[in-house]
Design an enzyme around this catalytic site. Sequence first.
Site, PDB file in Angstrom:
ATOM      1  N   ASP A 103       0.730  -1.136   0.032  1.00 34.23           N
ATOM      2  CA  ASP A 103      -0.139   0.080   0.054  1.00 34.23           C
ATOM      3  C   ASP A 103       0.950   1.167   0.003  1.00 34.23           C
ATOM      4  O   ASP A 103       1.545   1.594   1.018  1.00 34.23           O
ATOM      5  CB  ASP A 103      -1.069  -0.120   1.349  1.00 34.23           C
ATOM      6  CG  ASP A 103      -1.965   0.789   0.944  1.00 34.23           C
ATOM      7  OD1 ASP A 103      -2.338   1.903   0.161  1.00 34.23           O
ATOM      8  OD2 ASP A 103      -3.312   0.419   1.704  1.00 34.23           O
ATOM      9  N   ASP A 204      -2.630   4.764  -2.541  1.00 31.75           N
ATOM     10  CA  ASP A 204      -3.608   5.691  -1.778  1.00 31.75           C
ATOM     11  C   ASP A 204      -3.853   7.008  -2.409  1.00 31.75           C
ATOM     12  O   ASP A 204      -3.011   7.797  -2.823  1.00 31.75           O
ATOM     13  CB  ASP A 204      -2.919   5.844  -0.620  1.00 31.75           C
ATOM     14  CG  ASP A 204      -3.976   6.434   0.692  1.00 31.75           C
ATOM     15  OD1 ASP A 204      -5.107   5.858   0.934  1.00 31.75           O
ATOM     16  OD2 ASP A 204      -3.630   7.551   1.071  1.00 31.75           O
ATOM     17  N   GLU A 246      -6.537   4.230  -5.537  1.00 27.40           N
ATOM     18  CA  GLU A 246      -7.608   4.640  -5.091  1.00 27.40           C
ATOM     19  C   GLU A 246      -8.031   6.148  -5.551  1.00 27.40           C
ATOM     20  O   GLU A 246      -7.172   7.043  -5.544  1.00 27.40           O
ATOM     21  CB  GLU A 246      -7.218   4.797  -3.596  1.00 27.40           C
ATOM     22  CG  GLU A 246      -8.455   5.251  -2.810  1.00 27.40           C
ATOM     23  CD  GLU A 246      -8.327   5.611  -1.348  1.00 27.40           C
ATOM     24  OE1 GLU A 246      -9.230   5.508  -0.503  1.00 27.40           O
ATOM     25  OE2 GLU A 246      -7.334   6.162  -1.173  1.00 27.40           O
ATOM     26  N   HIS A 320     -10.766  -1.812   4.916  1.00 24.08           N
ATOM     27  CA  HIS A 320     -10.536  -1.316   6.055  1.00 24.08           C
ATOM     28  C   HIS A 320     -11.235  -0.139   6.666  1.00 24.08           C
ATOM     29  O   HIS A 320     -11.267   0.159   7.805  1.00 24.08           O
ATOM     30  CB  HIS A 320      -8.835  -1.408   6.207  1.00 24.08           C
ATOM     31  CG  HIS A 320      -8.495   0.015   5.586  1.00 24.08           C
ATOM     32  ND1 HIS A 320      -8.375  -0.261   3.843  1.00 24.08           N
ATOM     33  CD2 HIS A 320      -8.001   1.191   5.647  1.00 24.08           C
ATOM     34  CE1 HIS A 320      -7.951   0.983   3.473  1.00 24.08           C
ATOM     35  NE2 HIS A 320      -7.639   1.687   4.501  1.00 24.08           N
ATOM     36  N   ASP A 321     -12.033   0.486   5.580  1.00 20.81           N
ATOM     37  CA  ASP A 321     -12.830   1.820   6.047  1.00 20.81           C
ATOM     38  C   ASP A 321     -14.240   1.515   6.066  1.00 20.81           C
ATOM     39  O   ASP A 321     -15.005   2.445   6.276  1.00 20.81           O
ATOM     40  CB  ASP A 321     -12.251   2.860   5.034  1.00 20.81           C
ATOM     41  CG  ASP A 321     -11.011   3.536   5.357  1.00 20.81           C
ATOM     42  OD1 ASP A 321     -10.514   3.490   6.633  1.00 20.81           O
ATOM     43  OD2 ASP A 321     -10.510   4.142   4.350  1.00 20.81           O
TER      44      ASP A 321
END
Length: 552
Positions: A103, A204, A246, A320-321
């Site tokens: 990531d 990200d 993302e 994860h969010d």
Amino acid sequence: MSERTTERKWWQQAVVYQIYPRSFQDSNGDGIGDIPGIISRLDYLRELGIDAIWLSPVYRSPQDDNGYDISDYQDIDPMFGSLADMEELIAEAKKRGIRIIMDLVLNHTSDEHRWFQEAKKSKDNPYHDYYVWRDGVEGELPNDMEAAFGGPAWEWVPELKQYYFHQFSVKQPDLNWENEKVRREIYDMILWWMDKGVGGFRLDVIDQIAKEPDQRITANGPRLHEFIQEMSRETFQKGDLITVGEAWGADPERAKLYSNPDGSEFSMVFQFEHIGLDQQEGKSKWDLAPLRLVDLKKALAKWQEELHGCGWNSLFWNNHDLPRIVSRWGNDKEYRVQSAKMLAMILHGMQGTPYIYQGEELGMTNVRFPDISHYRDIETLHLYEERVEAGYDEADVMTSIYAKSRDNARTPMQWDGSANAGFTAGEPWIEVNENYRQINAETEMADPDSVFRFYQKLIALRKEYPVIVDGKFTLLFPEDEQIFAYTRSSKDSQLLVLANFSGKEASCSLPEMWAEGQVLACNYEKESGAGEEAWKSGHLRPYEAVMVLCQK
């Protein structure tokens, strides 16, 4: 479409598994998951059948933003282990046919990164221009831009008489991508990880890197695709990688650039259009609204249709969010197993690369802690404080938290029925969901009709049937408020995915050809009686789903 079929990339029939390291498996009893813990569970992931692991950040970090504030891109945070542990993970995963996806956070660093520590020393420091600065007067901000985590996007540094720009936390100063030296440092770092053997990168908030704060531009800045294409040429194209950006601001036209089949940018992009469909229009995610299935079908169909043959989709319900999908849009009580399987089938029957978030394959559910003191997520705690102070009813605030808190995804992985679900021998950093004795990997793997075994089957089907990878998507019954159905068509076969997206019986009219098709998967256990074949005449039990193949 022939190009996709004849020049298929490995990641086009792959399935990716996301690990949130803090909550996956603790090896040393400190209550925090770590890299040796992940290594110890690789055989479990090999049995599931996944091809790659997307690892949420494990770099050295002060953890102001859960590791998305990196202080050293080329070292591992001690809470997760060492660089040697990371090298072992890459090697051990490779032995099992699994690639590791790192990531990458390239929009900003931590304010504790060496570059920023140097940048603050003087305007003449060679690292000063690695970040975004504006001259000014204390108390007179360069403009009124706000940071995503609240407050102004500018922070005063008195010794320099300058402000630096931060789109997120004040401890996350934005990098200046206009500076060629910054870009070169980033590319060298990526190549370093590629030399270590990583199989790809998740990038990200990558659509923020070409910011122009004087114009109040953050996402989709004018040089965005120029920067991404340069990065791809200098790094990704030198290896056989999977890359996913993302991009909250992506639409299908931008996604066609990001995921161009020529490989000039990324393999695919994460877009989030379907994720905001259960909130009140114009309000925040905490302002809940019921999901309209018609809207969900429309959103997902648009991306399937518009990227077919000229781009590539990422497919996900969870990360994860996000809250657990079986609690969010399924039924996590009496129909937990059926609805978890139904949601899996809808996603895994589409074109794109599916992402499974840890525990999704077990049908793990949202958590309902008794009060706010049990929560750890900074966003959740801020929301509670703000709304209670503003006069909201506390029960209503907790209802929103139960539905949407990021901690729903972050409770420890439920491995077995022993203390702390087998996650840790110590005190877990966040409590385990109390249902772990009923829902855990040990129980799921022992049951041939479990959610785990269903995910395993869907992963195997993607590798066996090219129509799942290449077929053209057609939505059926677009206005039906219970049925989610679509076909996938290739030159020699057709696939039907038929699902009742509700807790009530549903009916629909299907062409007779499907009754003669081969059932690849169904989510109700085989049983005697007419119910087993009722879908052939268009009658579906609550959350029933079936995948059928017809040869042309």
